[in-house]
Every structure is written in structure tokens, then in C-alpha cells.
Design a protein around this motif. Structure first.
Motif, mmCIF file in Angstrom:
data_model
loop_
_atom_site.group_PDB
_atom_site.id
_atom_site.type_symbol
_atom_site.label_atom_id
_atom_site.label_comp_id
_atom_site.label_asym_id
_atom_site.label_seq_id
_atom_site.Cartn_x
_atom_site.Cartn_y
_atom_site.Cartn_z
ATOM 1 N N ALA A 10 0.834 -1.208 0.000
ATOM 2 C CA ALA A 10 0.000 0.000 0.000
ATOM 3 C C ALA A 10 0.869 1.257 0.000
ATOM 4 O O ALA A 10 0.534 2.256 -0.661
ATOM 5 C CB ALA A 10 -0.920 -0.006 1.219
ATOM 6 N N THR A 11 1.989 1.225 0.706
ATOM 7 C CA THR A 11 2.891 2.378 0.732
ATOM 8 C C THR A 11 3.502 2.633 -0.640
ATOM 9 O O THR A 11 3.566 3.776 -1.106
ATOM 10 C CB THR A 11 3.998 2.162 1.772
ATOM 11 N N LEU A 12 3.930 1.571 -1.302
ATOM 12 C CA LEU A 12 4.504 1.731 -2.640
ATOM 13 C C LEU A 12 3.465 2.256 -3.625
ATOM 14 O O LEU A 12 3.759 3.101 -4.481
ATOM 15 C CB LEU A 12 5.068 0.397 -3.125
ATOM 16 N N GLU A 13 2.248 1.784 -3.503
ATOM 17 C CA GLU A 13 1.186 2.273 -4.384
ATOM 18 C C GLU A 13 0.895 3.748 -4.122
ATOM 19 O O GLU A 13 0.568 4.498 -5.051
ATOM 20 C CB GLU A 13 -0.068 1.421 -4.209
ATOM 21 N N GLU A 14 1.047 4.171 -2.887
ATOM 22 C CA GLU A 14 0.851 5.578 -2.550
ATOM 23 C C GLU A 14 1.980 6.437 -3.123
ATOM 24 O O GLU A 14 1.739 7.517 -3.671
ATOM 25 C CB GLU A 14 0.799 5.730 -1.019
ATOM 26 N N ILE A 15 3.198 5.948 -3.027
ATOM 27 C CA ILE A 15 4.347 6.685 -3.565
ATOM 28 C C ILE A 15 4.186 6.912 -5.058
ATOM 29 O O ILE A 15 4.443 8.004 -5.572
ATOM 30 C CB ILE A 15 5.646 5.909 -3.286
ATOM 31 N N TYR A 16 3.752 5.882 -5.763
ATOM 32 C CA TYR A 16 3.672 5.930 -7.229
ATOM 33 C C TYR A 16 2.238 6.180 -7.715
ATOM 34 O O TYR A 16 1.867 5.753 -8.809
ATOM 35 C CB TYR A 16 4.197 4.627 -7.818
ATOM 36 N N GLU A 17 1.469 6.894 -6.938
ATOM 37 C CA GLU A 17 0.074 7.134 -7.288
ATOM 38 C C GLU A 17 -0.071 7.770 -8.666
ATOM 39 O O GLU A 17 -0.962 7.417 -9.447
ATOM 40 C CB GLU A 17 -0.592 8.023 -6.235
ATOM 41 N N ILE A 18 0.800 8.711 -9.003
ATOM 42 C CA ILE A 18 0.672 9.423 -10.276
ATOM 43 C C ILE A 18 0.858 8.486 -11.468
ATOM 44 O O ILE A 18 -0.018 8.415 -12.348
ATOM 45 C CB ILE A 18 1.634 10.628 -10.326
ATOM 46 N N PRO A 19 1.964 7.745 -11.583
ATOM 47 C CA PRO A 19 2.074 6.848 -12.738
ATOM 48 C C PRO A 19 1.051 5.717 -12.725
ATOM 49 O O PRO A 19 0.609 5.271 -13.797
ATOM 50 C CB PRO A 19 3.512 6.306 -12.649
ATOM 51 N N ILE A 20 0.647 5.257 -11.545
ATOM 52 C CA ILE A 20 -0.383 4.210 -11.501
ATOM 53 C C ILE A 20 -1.709 4.753 -12.032
ATOM 54 O O ILE A 20 -2.415 4.080 -12.796
ATOM 55 C CB ILE A 20 -0.533 3.663 -10.063
ATOM 56 N N THR A 21 -2.029 5.983 -11.656
ATOM 57 C CA THR A 21 -3.246 6.622 -12.173
ATOM 58 C C THR A 21 -3.178 6.776 -13.682
ATOM 59 O O THR A 21 -4.204 6.709 -14.377
ATOM 60 C CB THR A 21 -3.451 7.991 -11.499
#
Length: 438
Positions: free
Chosen positions: A181-192
Motif C-alpha cells: 500500500a505504501t509503494l502504491e501511494e508513492i507511485y500514485e501518479i504513474p499508476i493513475t
């Protein structure tokens, strides 16, 4: 959400990653043991040539979102996440030298008094991450409050900023939902932005990077082996590559014959994989990688010998012009440069080697003269070698350059020059694997 992130190690990978994290909206502190590098980075300048990096550094150091330090105490209880972006160069026998990682862990761990996530970016042998986690937990006051995850980098030098901000994939190797969950939060922009995400165990994450590099190296060595076959049989390796590249299972990328691969990543990463494969009893993989390496090394020697042949079989005292010193265009990096390997071989055979590169600056070395222009390199040359495919070399005027050299012979080691233009200007242009057009 804005996170507080440290990036330990600020060379090619670390400096770019730190700037990228700031661009994603996080507060970032980069850590390095080199005070001069830290001073340069804090001024918004880059200590390396990497397209787009300096403007990004200047932007975020100016706002205070990004800064750099030599003091681990500044990051220990400040950061939520600590990224490890340290070098893992080749050690004895080709094994990865993990001393920089161990040194960073030993400096950071005794200062950790709150739960945190330590994320590896470095390319490491499989099994390294869990060993580092055990080392951290043993030395940190918070003990098991430290968790390690692995998020390998896939940066191409000369495209590192683009690959950081708009990656073609993200790999998250974790063993907890909280770390994921932390990694997904860090990379929220490219994941979006719909960047593909591979969520996996840590061992798989460690292997993905070296597998990718090994496969790329394999494609390069394969097409260079075919170039030698074309040379012997009178074929054209460029047309061959075009034809097989139409097959979607193969693809055209990295099927460019020439001098082979170099730089600070592919050679040392595949060597380390071979060592680790032997350690784990996977000899078939180790043997395969050694074959790839042998083709790559042989291609450099092949081109040097071709230059000697074109010079009449002896280069003693003869001036050889080398266009390119960096291992690839768009960077000043000369680590494991194929161009310099060829130049070394020619110098060892007695040649007077003159080198020009638009960005790379060479330390003084016996047998080489680095010059400031193409014209200076070619003056009086008996053979010219095109060894790094900088765009400006494709725009050279063969007519004018022909007035400078002693002999109009050019070897296109990257198969990128416009052959008709050079031949129409009276040059003998030689390209490995294109015997049918010589």
C-alpha cells in the motif's frame, strides 16, 4: 498524499529517483557520503550529464521540496520510506559487490527508532533483500519495525528522467499488504496514468531486473553473431534484422548490429547473475550468459582487427580517428565503453589514437589524445572509426572531411551512417555484417 522520502545514494540512479519523487509531490532528502556532490545537487545542478535532470533538480531544490545531505541523522526519524539507490559494481569473479549497500545499512540502522519501510532500487543478486532486512532488524533500535521491499529500477541512461516519470512498468516486491500500500501511494501518479504494475514476492522482484538486462544483452549478442555470419556469407544484417523484427514474437528493438553493449549496468548485471546461478546450481543459465558475454567481447575485437586490416595490416605509428567515447549517445558515461575497448586495442598495436566525443571527458591516459572537434580528430587520419552513434556524426559532411584525412576510409561500427553519401564523396565505408554493400 505527500510522504517524506529519503534516497540513499545520489549518482545516476539516486539523483534521478530523488528528483522524480519530488516531482510526484513528495518531500525528499537525498543522502550521499560525497560532500562535493551534495553541494552541487543542493545548488540545483547535476554532477552528471543526463537529459532533463538538471531542470528537475533546479525546480525542486528551489522550492525546498528536495534537498541533499551527508548526515544520516537528518533522515532516520524524518522519513517514512528510505530508498536504497547505491551502486553494486562487479567484484572478484564478476560477483556483485554489495559493500555500498552494507555500509548504508550500517549507517542507517542504529538511528532507526520508528517503524519504516526500506525499499531497494539497486540491482542485486536474488536473496539480497531478505539478508539486508535481517541486518537492519538486528542493528536497528526499532527491530522488527523495519521492513524491506524491492522496487527495481529500469532506467536507460539518456532517458532516465523519462523512465522515472513515465515508467513502462512498476515492480513491487513485498511480503506485506502494508508495504504494498505504501509503494502504491508513492507511485500514485504513474499508476493513475495506467502504468502496468507487477505485484510479486521479493525474490521475483530481484530477478526481474537481471532477467530483463540479460534478455536485452542476448538480443544484442545474437544480432552481432548474425552480423558476422552475414559478413562471411555476403549478406546484409540490417535487412535481416528488419525482416525478423516484423515478427511480433521477436520485435525490432535491440536488434541493431554493431559494437555490442557496454555501460555501467548490463555487463556487470549479467556477470553477477551468472555467478549467482552457479551458486544456486543453475549451470545452464551461467553457461548461456557466458556465451552472450563472449560474443559481445569478440565483436569489439572484430572491429579493431577490421581497422587494422583496412590500414594495411599494421597500424604502428598510424593515426586512427575515433568518433565517440561514451558507451552510448545521450550520456557522458564511459564505463565499459565499447569505443574505448577498441581504442585500447589499437593503441596496444601501436596506433596514434585521437578521440572526439561531444560529452564524455576522459581522464588523461597513455596512447589517447582527446580532441575538441571532429576536424581535429580526423586531421591526418588513415582510418576513421564511428563508434558511438551521436546524432551529430550522422550529419557530418563527407566532402569537407575528406580534405582532412590521409586516407578516405571510415568504419561504421554502429551501422548508422548514410552509406551512399560517404561513398559518393569518395570514401570507402565499411560496415560489419553488410558485406554485400561494401
Amino acid at each position: 498524499m505527500t510522504l517524506q522520502i529519503s534516497v540513499i545514494g545520489t549518482n545516476y540512479l539516486g539523483a534521478t529517483h530523488a528528483a522524480g519523487m519530488a516531482e510526484f509531490g513528495h518531500d525528499v532528502i537525498g543522502v550521499d557520503i560525497d560532500p562535493d556532490r551534495v553541494k552541487t545537487l543542493n545548488s540545483g545542478q547535476s554532477h552528471i550529464f543526463e537529459v532533463g535532470l538538471e531542470p528537475l533538480l533546479a525546480k525542486h531544490t528551489a522550492t525546498g521540496r528536495l534537498r541533499f545531505t551527508t548526515d544520516y541523522a537528518e533522515i532516520a526519524d524524518w522519513a517514512d520510506v528510505h530508498f536504497l539507490a547505491l551502486g553494486t559494481p562487479s567484484g572478484p569473479g564478476g560477483a556483485a559487490d554489495l559493500s555500498q549497500l552494507h555500509s548504508a545499512i550500517d549507517s542507517l540502522a542504529p538511528l532507526l527508532t520508528k517503524p519504516c519501510l526500506v525499499v531497494g532500487k539497486s540491482t542485486v543478486p536474488v536473496g539480497t533483500a531478505l539478508a539486508l532486512e535481517a541486518r537492519l532488524r538486528e542493528k536497528a533500535p526499532i527491530g522488527d519495525g523495519v521492513e524491506v521491499a524491492w522496487n527495481p529500477e529500469f532506467l536507460r541512461e539518456a532517458y532516465a528522467v523519462e523512465d522515472t516519470l513515465r515508467p513502462d512498468r512498476l515492480v513491487f516486491g513485498t511480503h506485506s499488504k502494508e508495504a504494498l500500500a505504501t509503494l502504491e501511494e508513492i507511485y500514485e501518479i504513474p499508476i493513475t496514468d495506467r502504468t502496468p504494475v507487477v505485484r510479486c514476492d521479493i525474490a521475483t522482484a530481484e530477478l526481474i531486473k537481471v532477467a530483463a538486462n540479460s534478455f536485452l544483452a542476448t538480443k544484442i549478442s545474437f544480432i552481432n553473431a548474425m552480423a558476422q555470419m552475414c559478413q562471411a556469407a555476403g549478406g546484409d544484417v540490417t535487412l535481416l534484422a528488419d525482416a525478423i523484427g516484423f515478427d511480433k514474437r521477436i520485435g525490432r528493438e535491440f536488434l541493431n548490429a554493431g559494437l555490442g553493449f557496454g555501460g555501467g549496468c548490463l555487463p556487470k548485471d549479467i556477470a553477477a547473475l551468472a555467478v549467482r546461478a552457479d551458486e544456486l546450481g543453475v549451470g545452464v543459465l551461467s553457461e548461456f550468459i557466458h556465451a552472450v558475454e563472449a560474443i559481445n567481447d569478440g565483436q569489439r575485437l572484430e572491429l579493431a582487427e577490421l581497422a587494422i586490416d583496412q590500414a594495411g595490416g599494421d597500424v604502428t605509428g598510424k593515426r586512427i580517428a575515433v568518433l565517440g567515447a561514451a558507451f552510448k549517445p545521450g550520456t557522458d558515461d564511459t564505463r565499459n565503453s565499447p569505443a574505448l575497448t577498441v581504442a585500447d586495442h589499437l593503441h596496444a598495436r601501436g596506433a596514434d589514437v585521437r578521440i572526439y566525443d561531444p560529452q564524455a571527458r576522459l581522464a588523461p591516459r597513455e596512447g589517447f589524445t582527446q580532441v575538441a572537434s571532429v576536424e581535429q580528430a580526423l586531421l591526418g587520419a588513415e582510418v576513421v572509426l564511428h563508434l558511438t552513434e551521436w546524432p551529430e556524426f550522422r550529419q557530418l559532411n563527407p566532402e569537407k572531411l575528406g580534405e582532412l584525412v590521409k586516407s578516405k576510409i571510415i568504419i561504421d561500427g554502429r551501422l548508422k551512417l548514410h552509406a551512399p553519401s560517404w561513398r559518393n564523396a569518395g570514401w570507402k565505408l565499411v560496415q560489419i555484417g553488410r558485406a554485400s554493400t561494401i
